[in-house]
Motif scaffolding. Structure first.
Motif, PDB file in Angstrom:
ATOM      1  N   LYS A 229       0.831  -1.206   0.000  1.00 20.92           N
ATOM      2  CA  LYS A 229       0.000   0.000   0.000  1.00 20.92           C
ATOM      3  C   LYS A 229       0.866   1.257   0.000  1.00 20.92           C
ATOM      4  CE  LYS A 229      -4.076   1.969   2.233  1.00 20.92           C
ATOM      5  NZ  LYS A 229      -3.638   3.347   2.149  1.00 20.92           N
ATOM      6  N   GLN A 232       2.108   1.760  -3.512  1.00 17.64           N
ATOM      7  CA  GLN A 232       1.033   2.260  -4.362  1.00 17.64           C
ATOM      8  C   GLN A 232       0.743   3.730  -4.094  1.00 17.64           C
ATOM      9  OE1 GLN A 232      -2.316  -0.294  -3.747  1.00 17.64           O
ATOM     10  NE2 GLN A 232      -1.346  -2.079  -4.707  1.00 17.64           N
ATOM     11  N   TYR A 336       1.592  -2.213 -15.983  1.00 16.98           N
ATOM     12  CA  TYR A 336       1.324  -1.867 -14.589  1.00 16.98           C
ATOM     13  C   TYR A 336      -0.060  -1.232 -14.484  1.00 16.98           C
ATOM     14  CZ  TYR A 336       6.453  -2.108 -14.413  1.00 16.98           C
ATOM     15  OH  TYR A 336       7.761  -2.497 -14.530  1.00 16.98           O
ATOM     16  N   GLY A 339      -2.189   3.749 -11.478  1.00 14.83           N
ATOM     17  CA  GLY A 339      -1.635   4.335 -10.265  1.00 14.83           C
ATOM     18  C   GLY A 339      -1.651   5.854 -10.287  1.00 14.83           C
ATOM     19  N   ARG A 343       5.632   8.494 -10.617  1.00 11.86           N
ATOM     20  CA  ARG A 343       5.913   7.175 -10.067  1.00 11.86           C
ATOM     21  C   ARG A 343       7.156   6.603 -10.733  1.00 11.86           C
ATOM     22  NH1 ARG A 343       1.439   2.868 -11.873  1.00 11.86           N
ATOM     23  NH2 ARG A 343       2.916   1.579 -10.686  1.00 11.86           N
TER      24      ARG A 343
END
Length: 405
Positions: A229, A232, A336, A339, A343
């Motif tokens: 988490k 993320q 992926y 998100g 990143r």
């Protein structure tokens, strides 16, 4: 300490009062009243008898007898008062020594067995809590001595006794327990902090770190969920990737361990003293995978999006590594979840498209990133994309997504 001395004086005063109370309420205090009543009754009875005797002619000098009776009553008073004074003196003779004995025993036993020095030290440590906490939270926190750690733990436990909802206090207590390798205490303290403030990244990381050291598989699974988490949520902290790498290595997931250690290398750069240590860890994991030391490489890609870009949260992010000349056929690729941005993702030989052409074989490369909105890599209409400049293997890569097909 002032409150203690005030309380002790009050308790001793109550003890002395309990000793004196029987003497204060002693029945002798009512003897004077009883004596007067008896004397009055005797006097009245005797007067009645004298009147009867005088009526019968048995007494000639009645008035003399009455005067004698009065005089006998007067003679009785000094004797009783003297007795009352003696009783008061006797009571004081018991109360005063008893009070002195109570005071002497109370304070004497306290100074002998009451650990007054320890109490004073405890209060000094409690007053020093802010300074010790600041030192622990600072980068030099590991330099706390063993005595300082013990003092800080005592002060924190005292504070948490009165303020059980202090999440920071529980977090600090958990870190001390981790430093002392008392895992059960660390897990318990971190859990209390997490229950109070479950969305605090520092607390989530501390709780995960404590759970990771547990021998219980359930605890370790929960630690992985917390760390996942944090990743993320783009919580950039070396300790997150360090814990993930350690856990992956322990589970013999060596490719994942290499990937996390490679991310850490990209985050700190070659100038950091820890870079070489991470390189040795990567080489060791590669040996475990049966790879030749020194051939494994990874590419760290930092991705951001332009202000004009809007994408469905359910879309995917496709990252592909190409030769430096921009060949359309990727050497390595990965998909992926979309998100949040910015990143960082890392690709390695595990993402290579062909078995005989590894990502690590490239000397230079470029990276393309695309937001795939329909789940079909063959269709590109309306997708947003971006690509990097050509860089040498090992250099960090940055890609800005700001173009649309």
């Amino acid at each position: 300490m002032t409150l203690f001395w005030i309380a002790s004086v009050i308790l001793i005063a109550i003890s002395i009062l309990l000793i004196a109370l029987p003497f204060i309420k002693k029945k002798s205090n009512n003897d004077e009243q009883l004596r007067d009543e008896l004397n009055k009754a005797f006097y009245k009875d005797r007067l009645s008898e004298l009147e009867e005797e005088a009526d019968e002619g048995l007494v000639e000098n009645q008035q003399d007898l009455i005067d004698d009776l009065k005089q006998s009553l007067l003679d009785d008073i000094p004797a009783d008062e003297k007795k009352h004074d003696e009783s008061n003196t006797s009571a004081l003779a018991v109360i005063i020594p008893s009070a002195l004995l109570v005071i002497g025993l109370s304070y004497g036993l306290y100074f002998k067995f009451g650990a007054s020095d320890d109490v004073q030290q405890w209060q000094e440590v409690s007053d020093n809590l802010p300074a010790l906490s600041k030192k622990l939270m600072s980068p030099e926190g590991a330099e706390l001595s063993e005595d300082e750690m013990s003092d800080l733990s005592l002060a924190l436990r005292t504070r948490l006794h009165y303020q059980p909802d202090d999440s920071t206090g529980w977090l600090l207590l958990g870190r001390i327990a981790l430093a002392n390798r008392t895992i059960d205490t660390a897990i318990g303290a971190m859990k209390k902090a997490y229950d109070i403030e479950s969305d605090n990244p520092d607390i989530m990381l501390g709780y995960a770190q404590a759970l990771m050291l547990s021998q219980d598989d359930v605890d370790q699974d929960k630690a992985r969920r917390l760390l996942g988490k944090l990743v993320q949520d783009d919580y950039v902290d070396l300790r997150v990737f360090s814990l993930l790498a350690f856990d992956a290595y322990e589970r013999k997931d060596y490719p994942a361990a290499v990937r996390y250690w490679s991310i850490m290398q990209q985050m700190i750069g070659p100038q950091d003293s820890r870079y070489e240590m991470l390189s040795r860890s990567i080489e060791n994991a590669q040996k475990q995978m049966g790879q030749q030391v020194g051939t494994g490489q990874s590419v760290s890609v930092t991705i951001n999006v332009g202000d004009q870009v809007s994408a469905d949260p359910s879309a995917s992010l496709i990252v592909s590594v190409h030769t430096a000349d921009g060949s359309p056929m990727p050497v390595a690729a990965a998909r992926y979840p979309l998100g949040t941005f910015p990143r960082t993702v890392v690709l390695d030989d595990g993402n290579s498209m062909l078995q005989d052409r590894k990502l690590s074989s490239l000397e230079s490369l470029m990276v393309r990133v695309r937001i795939d909105s329909d789940g079909n890599v063959a269709t590109k209409d309306g997708d947003w994309f971006g690509e990097s400049e050509a860089v040498k293997m090992g250099e960090p890569v940055e890609v800005m997504i700001n173009n649309q097909y």
